[in-house]
Design a protein around this motif. Structure first.
Motif, PDB file in Angstrom:
ATOM      1  N   ASP A   1       0.836  -1.192   0.000  1.00 51.96           N
ATOM      2  CA  ASP A   1       0.000   0.000   0.000  1.00 51.96           C
ATOM      3  C   ASP A   1       0.874   1.247   0.000  1.00 51.96           C
ATOM      4  N   GLU A   2       0.300   2.340  -0.411  1.00 52.83           N
ATOM      5  CA  GLU A   2       0.960   3.639  -0.391  1.00 52.83           C
ATOM      6  C   GLU A   2       2.256   3.656  -1.190  1.00 52.83           C
ATOM      7  N   LEU A   3       2.303   2.875  -2.276  1.00 51.49           N
ATOM      8  CA  LEU A   3       3.468   2.874  -3.147  1.00 51.49           C
ATOM      9  C   LEU A   3       3.125   3.641  -4.415  1.00 51.49           C
ATOM     10  N   LYS A   4       3.973   4.574  -4.778  1.00 51.53           N
ATOM     11  CA  LYS A   4       3.769   5.346  -5.999  1.00 51.53           C
ATOM     12  C   LYS A   4       4.697   4.794  -7.073  1.00 51.53           C
ATOM     13  N   ARG A   5       4.122   4.338  -8.191  1.00 46.39           N
ATOM     14  CA  ARG A   5       4.889   3.681  -9.236  1.00 46.39           C
ATOM     15  C   ARG A   5       4.902   4.511 -10.512  1.00 46.39           C
ATOM     16  N   HIS A   6       6.053   4.520 -11.171  1.00 46.24           N
ATOM     17  CA  HIS A   6       6.187   5.121 -12.497  1.00 46.24           C
ATOM     18  C   HIS A   6       6.709   4.037 -13.437  1.00 46.24           C
ATOM     19  N   LEU A   7       5.945   3.691 -14.464  1.00 48.14           N
ATOM     20  CA  LEU A   7       6.435   2.752 -15.460  1.00 48.14           C
ATOM     21  C   LEU A   7       7.491   3.457 -16.306  1.00 48.14           C
ATOM     22  N   VAL A   8       8.710   2.904 -16.340  1.00 51.22           N
ATOM     23  CA  VAL A   8       9.792   3.561 -17.084  1.00 51.22           C
ATOM     24  C   VAL A   8      10.191   2.788 -18.330  1.00 51.22           C
ATOM     25  N   ALA A   9       9.834   1.499 -18.424  1.00 50.00           N
ATOM     26  CA  ALA A   9      10.165   0.733 -19.630  1.00 50.00           C
ATOM     27  C   ALA A   9       9.382  -0.570 -19.654  1.00 50.00           C
ATOM     28  N   GLU A  10       9.134  -1.062 -20.866  1.00 52.43           N
ATOM     29  CA  GLU A  10       8.554  -2.393 -21.064  1.00 52.43           C
ATOM     30  C   GLU A  10       9.290  -3.040 -22.224  1.00 52.43           C
ATOM     31  N   GLU A  11       9.718  -4.280 -22.063  1.00 57.11           N
ATOM     32  CA  GLU A  11      10.551  -4.919 -23.072  1.00 57.11           C
ATOM     33  C   GLU A  11      10.276  -6.421 -23.116  1.00 57.11           C
ATOM     34  N   PRO A  12      10.577  -7.061 -24.256  1.00 55.00           N
ATOM     35  CA  PRO A  12      10.349  -8.509 -24.367  1.00 55.00           C
ATOM     36  C   PRO A  12      11.516  -9.299 -23.794  1.00 55.00           C
ATOM     37  N   PHE A  13      11.264 -10.513 -23.388  1.00 53.90           N
ATOM     38  CA  PHE A  13      12.345 -11.455 -23.101  1.00 53.90           C
ATOM     39  C   PHE A  13      12.829 -12.015 -24.434  1.00 53.90           C
ATOM     40  N   ILE A  14      14.143 -12.177 -24.546  1.00 58.72           N
ATOM     41  CA  ILE A  14      14.734 -12.662 -25.786  1.00 58.72           C
ATOM     42  C   ILE A  14      15.658 -13.839 -25.485  1.00 58.72           C
ATOM     43  N   LEU A  15      16.002 -14.544 -26.539  1.00 57.56           N
ATOM     44  CA  LEU A  15      16.903 -15.681 -26.454  1.00 57.56           C
ATOM     45  C   LEU A  15      18.299 -15.233 -26.906  1.00 57.56           C
ATOM     46  N   ILE A  16      19.323 -15.595 -26.148  1.00 56.89           N
ATOM     47  CA  ILE A  16      20.704 -15.308 -26.543  1.00 56.89           C
ATOM     48  C   ILE A  16      21.447 -16.639 -26.641  1.00 56.89           C
ATOM     49  N   VAL A  17      21.990 -16.888 -27.824  1.00 56.85           N
ATOM     50  CA  VAL A  17      22.639 -18.167 -28.098  1.00 56.85           C
ATOM     51  C   VAL A  17      24.014 -17.910 -28.699  1.00 56.85           C
ATOM     52  N   PRO A  18      24.885 -18.939 -28.724  1.00 57.92           N
ATOM     53  CA  PRO A  18      26.208 -18.768 -29.333  1.00 57.92           C
ATOM     54  C   PRO A  18      26.113 -18.361 -30.802  1.00 57.92           C
ATOM     55  N   ARG A  19      27.104 -17.658 -31.268  1.00 54.10           N
ATOM     56  CA  ARG A  19      27.147 -17.182 -32.638  1.00 54.10           C
ATOM     57  C   ARG A  19      26.962 -18.341 -33.625  1.00 54.10           C
TER      58      ARG A  19
END
Length: 324
Positions: free
Chosen positions: A162-180
């Protein structure tokens, strides 16, 4: 009680603060740490409050100590009173645009560099002193509840607070990182990769980790082997060396990669899932500083994270949303 006694005799905000700290943390020692005083001093202040109010607020026969029925009632009323007192002070002593401050801040591990130096640069003379705790959302939550930090940047909205003030600063997808050179076009390819190489994990206590594990379970990707590392740079380094694969977010990867050409950044092959980053403070505290911090945070993410991602991975930059 004598109605002519002064308010100073009837009420002490400091005693109420210590008492509320006990009620929120569950122990005298934790309340003393939060308040920056000794354990004996905290205990004495609570005893003085009981004497002042002619009430027994703590059940000292219980182990651990707990609130009495009167204690619960005073706790609830004290929280409201302290909030009103802070609003009163903020109205006449607001943290204005020209005033310097002491800022105690928590930041998720994956948003450390270059974020912190750029924030200090943006705030300039606004800071008298800065204290930064780098840690998971869970670590920040604990520090916030104990009043060791006043501002959080984390991936958990903490809707239960309760009593928390939130500011959304970013939204992004989860991505896959694999060897070259590795190709992962669908879930079947990911299952094959998981059978061949271990998953490199980061942040065992993080909200992002829980989100990733839930998505892997939904898509029925079994993790046969995994390696857990506490630093995001090392996670990316392991993938670059061909020793495993990972799931993270673009902003996290941007702060961690040495050379994005050493790895492949790919869309998650199943249903997309996303992470939100919030800047949060206690409501009605810090005046207009939270709005200023949120504005600086979004500007830094645009100029020093999003722009770098766009140079190397334009498709990825287009998936990141930073509110105006």
């Amino acid at each position: 009680m004598d109605e002519h006694r002064s308010l100073h005799d009837l009420l002490s905000l400091r005693e109420l603060e210590i008492f509320v700290a006990f009620g929120e943390t569950g122990s005298i020692s934790a309340a003393s740490r939060r308040s920056g005083i000794s354990q004996s001093a905290a205990s004495q202040l609570i005893q003085r409050l009981e004497h002042r109010m002619c009430l027994t607020l703590l059940d000292r026969s219980a182990r651990p100590l707990r609130l009495t029925l009167d204690g619960h009632d005073v706790m609830r009323r004290a929280e409201n009173l302290l909030t009103e007192a802070k609003q009163f002070v903020n109205r006449f002593d607001e943290v204005g645009l020209s005033r310097s401050v002491f800022l105690r801040m928590g930041v998720v591990e994956t948003l450390c560099l270059p974020f912190i130096p750029k924030l200090v640069e943006a705030l300039g003379n606004r800071l008298d002193r800065l204290s930064v705790m780098v840690g998971s959302s869970n670590m920040q939550r604990e520090a916030f509840l104990e009043r060791r930090i006043d501002v959080m940047i984390m991936s958990d909205s903490m809707d239960d607070l309760d009593e928390l003030k939130r500011h959304l600063v970013a939204e992004e997808p989860f991505i896959l990182i694999v060897p070259r050179g590795r190709v992962v076009n669908d879930i079947a390819d990911l299952r094959s990769l998981a059978a061949e190489l271990p998953m490199i994990r980061f942040g065992h206590r993080s909200a992002a980790r829980l989100n990733i594990d839930a998505q892997l379970k939904r898509t029925k990707v079994p993790i046969i082997r995994d390696i857990e590392i506490d630093t995001p740079h090392a996670v990316i380094g392991m993938v670059a060396a061909g020793l495993g694969w990972t799931i993270t977010t673009p902003l996290s990867a941007r702060s961690s990669w040495q050379d994005p050409e050493d790895v492949e950044l790919l869309p998650f092959p199943g249903a997309q899932f996303r992470r939100k980053l919030y800047l949060a403070t206690r409501r009605n505290e810090l005046g207009n500083l939270p709005e200023e911090l949120a504005r600086h945070t979004k500007n830094i993410l645009r100029e020093h994270y999003l722009s770098g991602i766009a140079e190397k991975q334009q498709w990825l930059a287009s998936e990141i949303r930073i509110p105006e």
